[in-house]
Motif scaffolding. Sequence first.
Motif, short mmCIF file in Angstrom:
data_model
loop_
_atom_site.label_atom_id
_atom_site.label_comp_id
_atom_site.label_asym_id
_atom_site.label_seq_id
_atom_site.Cartn_x
_atom_site.Cartn_y
_atom_site.Cartn_z
N ASN A 80 1.65 6.34 -7.10
CA ASN A 80 0.53 7.18 -7.54
C ASN A 80 0.83 8.66 -7.30
OD1 ASN A 80 -2.15 7.70 -8.52
ND2 ASN A 80 -2.73 8.07 -6.38
N TRP A 81 1.42 8.96 -6.16
CA TRP A 81 1.73 10.35 -5.82
C TRP A 81 2.75 10.94 -6.80
CZ3 TRP A 81 6.42 12.41 -3.98
CH2 TRP A 81 6.35 13.75 -3.59
N VAL A 82 3.78 10.18 -7.13
CA VAL A 82 4.79 10.65 -8.09
C VAL A 82 4.18 10.82 -9.46
CG1 VAL A 82 6.91 10.00 -9.32
CG2 VAL A 82 6.78 9.75 -6.83
N GLY B 284 6.31 14.43 -8.18
CA GLY B 284 7.25 14.20 -7.09
C GLY B 284 7.95 15.48 -6.64
N ASN B 285 8.92 15.32 -5.80
CA ASN B 285 9.73 16.44 -5.32
C ASN B 285 11.13 15.91 -5.00
OD1 ASN B 285 9.62 15.17 -2.80
ND2 ASN B 285 8.06 16.54 -1.99
N GLU B 286 11.97 16.76 -4.48
CA GLU B 286 13.35 16.36 -4.21
C GLU B 286 13.48 15.33 -3.09
OE1 GLU B 286 15.58 19.65 -1.98
OE2 GLU B 286 13.82 20.68 -2.79
N TYR B 287 12.43 15.19 -2.26
CA TYR B 287 12.48 14.26 -1.13
C TYR B 287 11.86 12.90 -1.45
CZ TYR B 287 13.50 18.65 1.12
OH TYR B 287 14.06 19.86 1.44
N GLY B 288 11.10 12.81 -2.52
CA GLY B 288 10.51 11.54 -2.93
C GLY B 288 9.27 11.13 -2.16
N GLU B 289 8.71 12.07 -1.41
CA GLU B 289 7.50 11.79 -0.64
C GLU B 289 6.76 13.10 -0.35
OE1 GLU B 289 8.71 9.93 3.02
OE2 GLU B 289 9.42 11.81 3.85
N PRO B 290 5.46 13.01 -0.04
CA PRO B 290 4.73 14.22 0.31
C PRO B 290 5.35 14.90 1.53
CG PRO B 290 3.21 12.42 -0.09
CD PRO B 290 4.59 11.84 -0.09
N MET B 291 5.24 16.20 1.59
CA MET B 291 5.94 16.97 2.62
C MET B 291 5.14 17.18 3.90
SD MET B 291 8.92 17.69 1.51
CE MET B 291 9.33 18.99 2.62
N TYR B 292 4.15 16.36 4.18
CA TYR B 292 3.37 16.49 5.41
C TYR B 292 3.89 15.47 6.41
CZ TYR B 292 -0.71 17.58 8.24
OH TYR B 292 -1.54 18.00 9.24
N CYS B 293 4.63 15.93 7.41
CA CYS B 293 5.30 15.03 8.35
C CYS B 293 4.35 14.58 9.46
CB CYS B 293 6.49 15.73 8.99
SG CYS B 293 7.77 16.16 7.81
N GLY B 294 4.51 13.35 9.88
CA GLY B 294 3.69 12.86 10.98
C GLY B 294 3.92 11.39 11.24
N PHE B 295 3.02 10.83 12.03
CA PHE B 295 3.12 9.46 12.49
C PHE B 295 1.83 8.71 12.17
CE2 PHE B 295 5.35 12.34 15.32
CZ PHE B 295 6.62 11.82 15.31
N ALA C 62 0.83 -1.21 0.00
CA ALA C 62 0.00 0.00 0.00
C ALA C 62 0.87 1.26 0.00
CB ALA C 62 -0.93 0.00 1.21
N GLN C 63 1.96 1.23 0.75
CA GLN C 63 2.85 2.39 0.78
C GLN C 63 3.52 2.61 -0.57
OE1 GLN C 63 5.37 1.46 4.14
NE2 GLN C 63 4.14 2.73 5.51
N GLU C 64 3.99 1.53 -1.18
CA GLU C 64 4.62 1.64 -2.49
C GLU C 64 3.62 2.14 -3.54
OE1 GLU C 64 6.46 -2.12 -3.46
OE2 GLU C 64 7.53 -2.14 -1.56
#
Length: 125
Positions: A29-31, A36-47, A22-24
């Motif tokens: 899908n996000w990319v 995408g962006n330089e970090y390779g993931e959405p920029m909303y940090c959390g847990f 699911a994460q992959e």
Amino acid sequence: MLITTQDTTTLTDQATTAASTAQEAFLTNWVNTTGGNEYGEPMYCGFAWVTVYPEHKGNTRVGKQERRVLESMGFKKDWTGKAWQLWNCTGYNGQSMDVKEAGAQAYAEVLRGAGFKAYMGSRAD
């Protein structure tokens, strides 16, 4: 729901595989959608985590067995003492809450299919 500690290895493997997949899929899908962006993931940090509410009281034989099963799967008692939680179920090293939520939701769905009262939870950093 009576799952033995011998069954937990298979269930944990199935849930972890579903969460990783699911994460992959979310990241792919996000990319594809955003570029995408330089970090390779959405920029909303959390847990994100999975919470399981045991069906039986903890002072009963079945309740104690249920808690042993949860502990063998890596769950720990939460701050209320009434539920059990597993944080970052796939060990994802990124900071994106969106990615961790996708994995925790898939993990919880596998556990629900096995009869657990499992839910995904998350919190922004």
